[in-house]
Structure formats: C-alpha cells, structure tokens
Design an enzyme around this catalytic site. Structure first.
Site, PDB file in Angstrom:
ATOM      1  N   TYR A   1       0.849  -1.180   0.000  1.00 45.09           N
ATOM      2  CA  TYR A   1       0.000   0.000   0.000  1.00 45.09           C
ATOM      3  C   TYR A   1       0.886   1.232   0.000  1.00 45.09           C
ATOM      4  CZ  TYR A   1      -3.421   3.466   1.664  1.00 45.09           C
ATOM      5  OH  TYR A   1      -4.234   4.564   1.794  1.00 45.09           O
TER       6      TYR A   1
ATOM      7  N   ASP B   1       9.383   2.931  -0.244  1.00 46.83           N
ATOM      8  CA  ASP B   1       8.325   3.570   0.535  1.00 46.83           C
ATOM      9  C   ASP B   1       8.563   3.219   1.996  1.00 46.83           C
ATOM     10  OD1 ASP B   1       6.130   4.557   1.767  1.00 46.83           O
ATOM     11  OD2 ASP B   1       4.648   3.562   0.486  1.00 46.83           O
TER      12      ASP B   1
ATOM     13  N   LYS C   1       4.366   9.004   8.905  1.00 48.21           N
ATOM     14  CA  LYS C   1       4.197   8.390  10.230  1.00 48.21           C
ATOM     15  C   LYS C   1       5.200   8.921  11.268  1.00 48.21           C
ATOM     16  CE  LYS C   1       1.289   4.918   8.408  1.00 48.21           C
ATOM     17  NZ  LYS C   1       1.289   4.105   7.211  1.00 48.21           N
TER      18      LYS C   1
HETATM   19  C1  PLP Z   1       0.560   4.569   5.870  1.00 44.48           C
HETATM   20  C2  PLP Z   1       1.282   4.345   4.611  1.00 44.48           C
HETATM   21  C3  PLP Z   1       1.124   5.191   3.504  1.00 44.48           C
HETATM   22  C4  PLP Z   1       0.101   6.277   3.461  1.00 44.48           C
HETATM   23  O1  PLP Z   1       0.330   7.264   4.410  1.00 44.48           O
HETATM   24  P1  PLP Z   1      -0.897   8.245   4.818  1.00 44.48           P
HETATM   25  O2  PLP Z   1      -0.259   9.212   5.754  1.00 44.48           O
HETATM   26  O3  PLP Z   1      -1.916   7.360   5.455  1.00 44.48           O
HETATM   27  O4  PLP Z   1      -1.396   8.874   3.579  1.00 44.48           O
HETATM   28  C5  PLP Z   1       1.918   4.985   2.399  1.00 44.48           C
HETATM   29  N1  PLP Z   1       2.821   3.993   2.365  1.00 44.48           N
HETATM   30  C6  PLP Z   1       3.001   3.150   3.402  1.00 44.48           C
HETATM   31  C7  PLP Z   1       4.035   2.082   3.319  1.00 44.48           C
HETATM   32  C8  PLP Z   1       2.227   3.285   4.545  1.00 44.48           C
HETATM   33  O5  PLP Z   1       2.369   2.420   5.551  1.00 44.48           O
END
Ligand code: PLP
Length: 416
Positions: free
Chosen positions: A129, A224, A252
């Site tokens: 994701y 990511d 995060k």
């Molecule tokens: C949480 C997450 C996202 C999205 O971040 P948001 O702040 O919720 O938009 C993208 N990539 C990874 C790997 C994530 O865990």
C-alpha cells in the site's frame, strides 16, 4: 454524519465485527475509550507513536510552537531542523521535500520519477500500500482487500493502465516486466518490509535484486519507508539491509503523531522539483510548524536513545510474538508469525507468508474472533488480519506478559 462513522475505513472494524471504541485519551503504551475501558495499544496510531502516547517532549514541542502561531505558509527554521535530522539519518537522501501525508509523499515521488526518466509505466507489488492516489490503488493490500473492493470505484482504468502490479518477493516477474516494457518503466516502488498485507519481510537478496535491475534499466527505485522509516532501524529499512534507493518516501514517525510526509533522494533527481525544476508539487500546510516541532522532538529522542530503544523494542517484540506463538501451539491453533523489529503480524494459518497470495490464505474468521476476545481483555490490536501491529519504547514487560496471558485465554476458546 461521517461515512461508516470513520475518517479512514479500517477503523470501522468491518473485517472483524463489533463496534469500535471511541478513544479519548492515551498515555505511554495505554489508551482509554469513552467508557473508561483501558487497553494496551499495539497500533500506536498505525505506526507513528514509537515513543508512546502523549510523550512529554513531543507535547512540549507542540505547545511551544503553537504559542508562536500555528501556520505561516512561509519558510520557518523548524523545517530546516527536521530536514537536517531526517537527512542525517538517511545518508542516501541529499534533499527532501515535506508534505502532509504518506499519500502525498508517494504520489509526488512517482510524479518525480516519471519526470526524471520521461517514462510512463510504474511497477508496484501486490499487497503493498502506498496511499490512496489513483494510480497506486491497484492490488493495494489491507484496507482495499478486507473491504473486498478490487482497487477502487471512481478510478478510471486509464488512470491505472501504466501501473504494473507484480507479485512481491518474485524477481523473475520484475525481469519479465522490464523486458516486456523495455525503456518504459519509470520506477519500482516497494515497501522494503511490507506492513500493509500484514508484516511480510523481503526474502534474502530480493531488495538487492530490485536495486540491480533498476540500476541496469535506468529506472528509479523508490523505497516507501512511510512505515519502516525510523521504525525497523533509526535509518529505516535501507540502513537495516544496506540498500541505496534513488528516492525514499516517509511519513508516520517523522511527524511525531502530527500529519507529516516527505519524499527525498539524490540531488540530481530532487532538483527537478519546483521551483528549481519543472516537476510541480505544493502544499498550503506543508512544513507546518507544529508538525515540524513534533517531528524534531521525536527524532531527536530516537537519535539520542537509539542504542537503547531499538534493541529494547526488538527484544520485547520477539518475546511477545514468540509467547503468543507458543500459546497457539499449546492450544492447537494454526498460527504463523512474521516480524521485523517492532513490526509484526500473527497470521491464522500454517504459513509461511511471503506474498499476497500466501497472506490471503489466512483464516480471517479466526482472526476476527481472536481480535474481539483480545479487545475484551484490554488488548487493542489492528482490526484486520492484514495490518501490522507495532510495539514501542513505552511498552513494558508487564504489557507483554498480560498480552500473552490474554492470547492463551483467547486460544482456549477457539478451535481451528
Ligand atoms: C501509511 C502508509 C502510507 C500512506 O500514508 P498516509 O499518511 O496514510 O497517507 C503509504 N505507504 C506506506 C508504506 C504506509 O504504511
């Protein structure tokens, strides 16, 4: 008033049943709901709160910043402070740009990779994701999977026609894609430790393989690290596995619990971002002073205490994961676990879980039952089989022992 009662779908508990509690307070590793029930929290706001809830230094930083005004839409010193701290921890990044969410970070990184290579196709992996941008909502893991939605309504297929979704942990499929779309693939984006189909680590040499292939094909490798940055190690998965991606996305933890994202990489690529270059990306609240202050306070502590924190949360997470596995074995419950540091998932199946196909063989009904029993016992786990759980620096040995005891009770009432 709000669709499903939530502002992010997984919070509605649709895949586990029951009513989600309304959370009114948190302190350290514990949270309280509106009925004053207390829980040991293994979500930590889905990853950011590695130092626990209401961490005093982070709170002080936010209050201090707020007293000077909440937003200027202009450059402020705290942006430079946070940039310095992030770049110091991620030596592969020479420049970065702050945004307000992980979604924005990955969306912008993809645009930048396309601008840099002048190519259209992107490669992502099934079960990974990367936020909810149109082109990335293809086989996108937990939130999408547990709702049974293939991708998302409202995304024209023309918007995803350049997205190639390949199986995770499978290098031959990547080689094949690069052969088939010769000189057309702008980037490969990957969660270097997947958290969004549950915790699924990369197989030995998989990330090295992605690095070699993308280098050979002059394609951009994007790690990511929105979840893994400052989580699996201070310098993220790229430090842990010693790989140099071209671009990195973050979120995060770097916001200390406030909305922050970032994307960064080599100077050569980052200098394409406006106003230096032609790749446009902007944000009214980007670099918000409260968020920057919270991020600085968070990263400063992680930096100063990293020799203490990372080994501690690794050891405690190991104890917890193994304790629950032993309880399952003793009760005859079929369970397997994946863990990297303080990120982990118990899958209700024999395993091993190495990609989306294997993850999706889990018994989600058993998971739902386990989840609800644990919640009743005061243990707040992610409400989906396909989300990673997190342990942080404020979790105690007692939290872990209480959680293992609750799992024993839960398994005793289950047959599978
Ligand atoms: C949480 C997450 C996202 C999205 O971040 P948001 O702040 O919720 O938009 C993208 N990539 C990874 C790997 C994530 O865990």
């Amino acid at each position: 008033m709000i669709p499903g009662g939530v502002n992010s779908p997984v919070r509605a508990f649709r895949s586990v049943g029951g009513d989600p509690p309304f959370i009114v307070r948190g302190k350290g590793s514990h949270i309280w709901d509106a009925d004053e029930n207390e829980y040991i929290d293994y979500i930590g706001s889905w990853g950011p709160l590695i130092l626990g809830h209401a961490e005093p230094n982070v709170l002080d930083a936010i209050v201090g910043a707020a007293c000077n005004g909440t937003s200027f839409g202009a450059s402020t010193p705290s942006e430079a402070d946070l940039a310095e701290m992030v770049l110091g921890a991620f030596p592969n990044m020479q420049k970065l740009r702050f945004v307000s969410s992980g979604t924005e970070a990955t969306m912008s990184a993809i645009r930048l990779a396309r601008a840099y290579t002048k190519r259209k196709y992107i490669v992502k992996f099934e079960g990974c994701y990367h936020g909810h941008a149109d082109a990335l909502l293809v086989k996108a893991g937990s939130g999408v999977a547990t709702l049974g939605i293939p991708g998302s309504a409202g995304v024209p297929e023309e918007f995803t026609m350049f997205t190639l979704a390949l199986p995770f942990n499978n290098l031959p499929s990547v080689e094949y894609a690069f052969q088939k779309f010769k000189h057309q693939i702008a980037c490969v984006i990957v969660e270097p430790v997947v958290g969004n189909m549950g915790c699924v680590p990369a197989a030995d040499d998989y990330l090295v393989g992605l690095r070699l292939i993308t280098q050979r094909e002059h394609s951009v490798l994007i790690f990511d690290e929105v979840m893994t940055g400052f989580r699996v190690a201070f310098g993220g998965a790229q430090e842990l596995y010693n790989i140099k991606p071209d671009l990195t996305t973050m979120g995060k933890i770097i916001g200390g619990g406030l909305p922050v994202g970032a994307y960064g990489g080599t100077k050569e690529i980052m200098d394409l971002v406006a106003p230096l270059g032609p790749m446009y990306q902007a944000g009214t609240l980007s670099g918000n002073p409260l968020a920057m202050a919270a991020g600085c306070a968070m990263l400063k502590q992680l930096r100063d205490r990293k020799e203490e924190i990372y080994p501690k949360i690794d050891k405690l997470s190991g104890e917890l994961v193994n304790g629950v596995m032993t309880a399952a074995r003793d009760a005859g419950v079929s369970l397997c676990a994946n863990r990297v540091g303080s990120m982990f998932t118990w899958f209700f199946q024999k395993g091993p879980v190495t990609d989306w196909d294997s993850a999706s063989k889990s018994n989600t009904e058993s998971f739902g039952k386990f989840f609800r029993t644990m919640l009743d016992a005061g243990v707040y786990l992610p409400p989906s089989q396909y989300e990673a759980a997190f342990l942080g620096a404020t979790h105690s040995e007692e939290d872990v022992q209480r959680t293992i005891a609750a799992a024993k009770q839960a398994f005793a009432g289950m047959k599978n």
